[in-house]
Design a protein around this motif. Structure first.
Motif, PDB file in Angstrom:
ATOM      1  N   GLY A   1      -7.504  13.608  -9.655  1.00 32.30           N
ATOM      2  CA  GLY A   1      -6.997  14.708  -8.848  1.00 32.30           C
ATOM      3  C   GLY A   1      -7.071  14.469  -7.352  1.00 32.30           C
ATOM      4  O   GLY A   1      -6.618  15.303  -6.564  1.00 32.30           O
ATOM      5  N   GLN A   2      -7.624  13.339  -6.973  1.00 39.64           N
ATOM      6  CA  GLN A   2      -7.743  13.050  -5.548  1.00 39.64           C
ATOM      7  C   GLN A   2      -6.423  12.521  -4.978  1.00 39.64           C
ATOM      8  O   GLN A   2      -5.676  11.839  -5.673  1.00 39.64           O
ATOM      9  CB  GLN A   2      -8.824  11.979  -5.350  1.00 39.64           C
ATOM     10  N   VAL A   3      -6.176  12.850  -3.705  1.00 35.34           N
ATOM     11  CA  VAL A   3      -5.058  12.244  -3.003  1.00 35.34           C
ATOM     12  C   VAL A   3      -5.638  11.286  -1.969  1.00 35.34           C
ATOM     13  O   VAL A   3      -6.354  11.701  -1.066  1.00 35.34           O
ATOM     14  CB  VAL A   3      -4.193  13.306  -2.295  1.00 35.34           C
ATOM     15  N   VAL A   4      -5.341  10.007  -2.156  1.00 39.48           N
ATOM     16  CA  VAL A   4      -5.871   9.002  -1.247  1.00 39.48           C
ATOM     17  C   VAL A   4      -4.720   8.451  -0.418  1.00 39.48           C
ATOM     18  O   VAL A   4      -3.690   8.064  -0.957  1.00 39.48           O
ATOM     19  CB  VAL A   4      -6.566   7.865  -2.030  1.00 39.48           C
ATOM     20  N   VAL A   5      -4.887   8.475   0.897  1.00 37.85           N
ATOM     21  CA  VAL A   5      -3.855   7.921   1.767  1.00 37.85           C
ATOM     22  C   VAL A   5      -4.371   6.616   2.343  1.00 37.85           C
ATOM     23  O   VAL A   5      -5.505   6.546   2.822  1.00 37.85           O
ATOM     24  CB  VAL A   5      -3.492   8.905   2.895  1.00 37.85           C
ATOM     25  N   ILE A   6      -3.545   5.566   2.227  1.00 38.37           N
ATOM     26  CA  ILE A   6      -3.916   4.279   2.801  1.00 38.37           C
ATOM     27  C   ILE A   6      -3.125   4.079   4.088  1.00 38.37           C
ATOM     28  O   ILE A   6      -1.894   4.142   4.084  1.00 38.37           O
ATOM     29  CB  ILE A   6      -3.644   3.117   1.825  1.00 38.37           C
ATOM     30  N   LEU A   7      -3.844   3.897   5.173  1.00 40.38           N
ATOM     31  CA  LEU A   7      -3.209   3.656   6.467  1.00 40.38           C
ATOM     32  C   LEU A   7      -3.474   2.217   6.888  1.00 40.38           C
ATOM     33  O   LEU A   7      -4.378   1.569   6.371  1.00 40.38           O
ATOM     34  CB  LEU A   7      -3.800   4.580   7.534  1.00 40.38           C
TER      35      LEU A   7
END
Lengths: 236, 251
Positions: B27-33
């Motif tokens: 359920g996590q939203v992980v953003v990779i920058l």
């Protein structure tokens, strides 16, 4: 030079009588060429180990041989070895029972396989790699992706090149005269040896080929429109 | 839960991923920058086996595979638990919008056609394309194509959706509509890994932000920490350049 319309008509009738021979010399190699040519193209584009490399060598080498030369070689092998082969397979047939049109069909098929595989390979290479990746990403196997995504997109791209192949095949079918198979040209000039109207005979043959080619091209254009309906008119 | 452990990937002599490990809870939203060439897209592609990693392990739910020595069956299994949204959409050009969405269900997962159609219609309605079912990709705008792409991923009900720069090929107006849809996906509680350059999106939606550079994870944390209080010098430098861009600046 006089043009004898009567002799021309007679040649036309004779030529048309042998149209079925030309048809089988074109369409049997075409079907074989499409089947094996597509397989070879796929094997090469998807870089199947060893087989892909072997096919590349085969196509390159084979395309360097003129059809007439290949035809002569196959015909010699056929004539020299058929009886031995029939005996080996316990077939109760000798060479005199056999029609050597099959030698012609075989030679034309080999040439068709090579040239069609190149046309199809070109069309496959034009499809974006992302289409494969999209297929894999929604859980399709490689085979499913090829069948459902890649081949339907390849067909309208390949058709213009395939038309070229078919027209080439129609014209190349006349070389089988060299081993004594009677097709349109040989047929149209049968009356000429009696009437000495060779000019009329060859013109009649040209007219038949021309008509044949026109029909094939118009059918192919329709097929291209139909298979390419997902593309914008941009390319057509 | 999705976990990538010690993944390494070289392109020739160039080492793109140098021992990267990432863990994403359900359920996590992980953003990779990260800057271009930092390996973020490669990481995403390795998770879906679009690239073959040189080493590393991948766990999705109860399935653990070796990224290097995985069988065809394992790869297919992983791919059927994940979905991918591409930067340049990659919709099936020979299929209409609805067929695009149905393909993974019907062919990949053997869902009966009528049922697949129902689910596909629902997904397309949900992304706001109820009037475009029978359009081919070539007849749709970039934003519409990407929404079909999202519907195609979403309809599969995957354990994780991987977004590879989903808005970077779109013009600024279309970016908005597409990000709205991605936000809606996030609100449904689907696990997502998003590679993007949209900082405000990361701030709004992410549960965790991972900053990558030069093939390693430089820093990770909640968006609040990463954006307002980064520890690493490289993160500060990267963010200062991006955030200091004057929004009124025009070329």
């Amino acid at each position: 030079m006089n043009f004898n319309l009567e002799h021309f008509k007679e040649s036309l009738i004779y030529g048309l009588a042998y149209l079925p021979n030309t048809l089988s010399l074109v369409f049997v190699p075409l079907v074989i060429g499409l089947t094996f040519g597509t397989v070879i193209a796929l094997v090469r584009v998807y870089k199947v180990p060893v087989i892909g490399w072997l096919m590349a060598v085969f196509v390159t080498v084979y395309q360097g041989i003129p059809i007439v030369v290949a035809l002569m070689i196959y015909n010699l092998i056929f004539m020299l070895k058929f009886n031995d082969l029939a005996a080996f397979l316990h077939l109760k047939k000798s060479i005199s029972d056999m029609n050597n049109i099959w030698v012609g069909i075989f030679a034309l098929s080999m040439a068709a396989v090579c040239s069609i595989s190149e046309a199809v390979r070109g069309a496959l290479l034009s499809i974006d790699k992302g289409q494969n990746e999209a297929g894999y990403s929604v859980g399709l196997t490689t085979i499913q992706t090829i069948r459902r995504i890649i081949i339907p997109q390849m067909i309208p791209v390949a058709i213009p090149m395939l038309i070229n192949n078919v027209v080439g095949l129609i014209k190349a079918s006349s070389v089988v005269m060299a081993i004594g198979i009677v097709e349109i040209v040989a047929g149209a000039t049968i009356p000429s040896s009696r009437t000495y109207s060779f000019f009329e005979g060859y013109v009649a043959a040209a007219v038949i080929y021309w008509g044949f080619t026109v029909v094939v091209e118009s059918l192919a254009q329709r097929l291209k429109k139909y298979t390419g309906k997902f593309r914008r008119n941009l390319y057509d | 839960m999705i976990e990538v452990k010690n993944i390494k990937k070289n392109f020739g002599k160039h080492s793109v991923l140098k021992d990267v490990s990432v863990k994403v809870e359900d359920g996590q939203v992980v953003v990779i920058l990260g800057p271009s060439g930092s390996g973020k897209t490669t990481l995403l592609r390795c998770i879906n086996f679009l690239e073959n990693a040189d080493s590393g392990r991948l766990t999705i739910g109860n399935l653990e595979v070796d990224l290097k020595k995985s069988t065809k069956k394992e790869i297919l299994n992983i791919r059927r638990r994940t979905a991918f949204v591409f930067q340049n959409y990659n919709l099936f050009a020979n299929k209409t919008a609805i067929e695009n969405v149905m393909e993974g269900l019907v062919t990949g997962r053997h869902v009966p056609k009528a049922q697949a159609r129902e689910r596909a219609e629902e997904a397309l309605n949900w992304v706001g394309l109820s009037d475009k079912f029978n359009y081919y990709p070539a007849q749709l705008s970039g934003g519409q194509q990407q929404r079909v792409g999202i519907a195609r991923a979403f309809v599969l009900d995957p354990e994780v959706i991987l977004f590879d720069e989903p808005t970077s090929a779109l013009d600024p107006e279309l970016v908005g509509e597409t990000l709205d849809i991605i936000k809606k996906v996030a609100e449904k509680g689907i696990t997502m890994i998003v590679v993007t350059h949209e900082m405000s999106f990361a701030q709004d939606v992410a549960d965790k932000v991972i900053f990558m550079d030069g093939g390693i994870v430089v820093e990770e944390g909640t968006p609040e920490v990463i954006f307002s209080n980064p520890k690493e010098e490289r993160t500060k430098q990267f963010l200062s350049r991006i955030i200091s861009l004057d929004p009124n600046y025009s070329i």
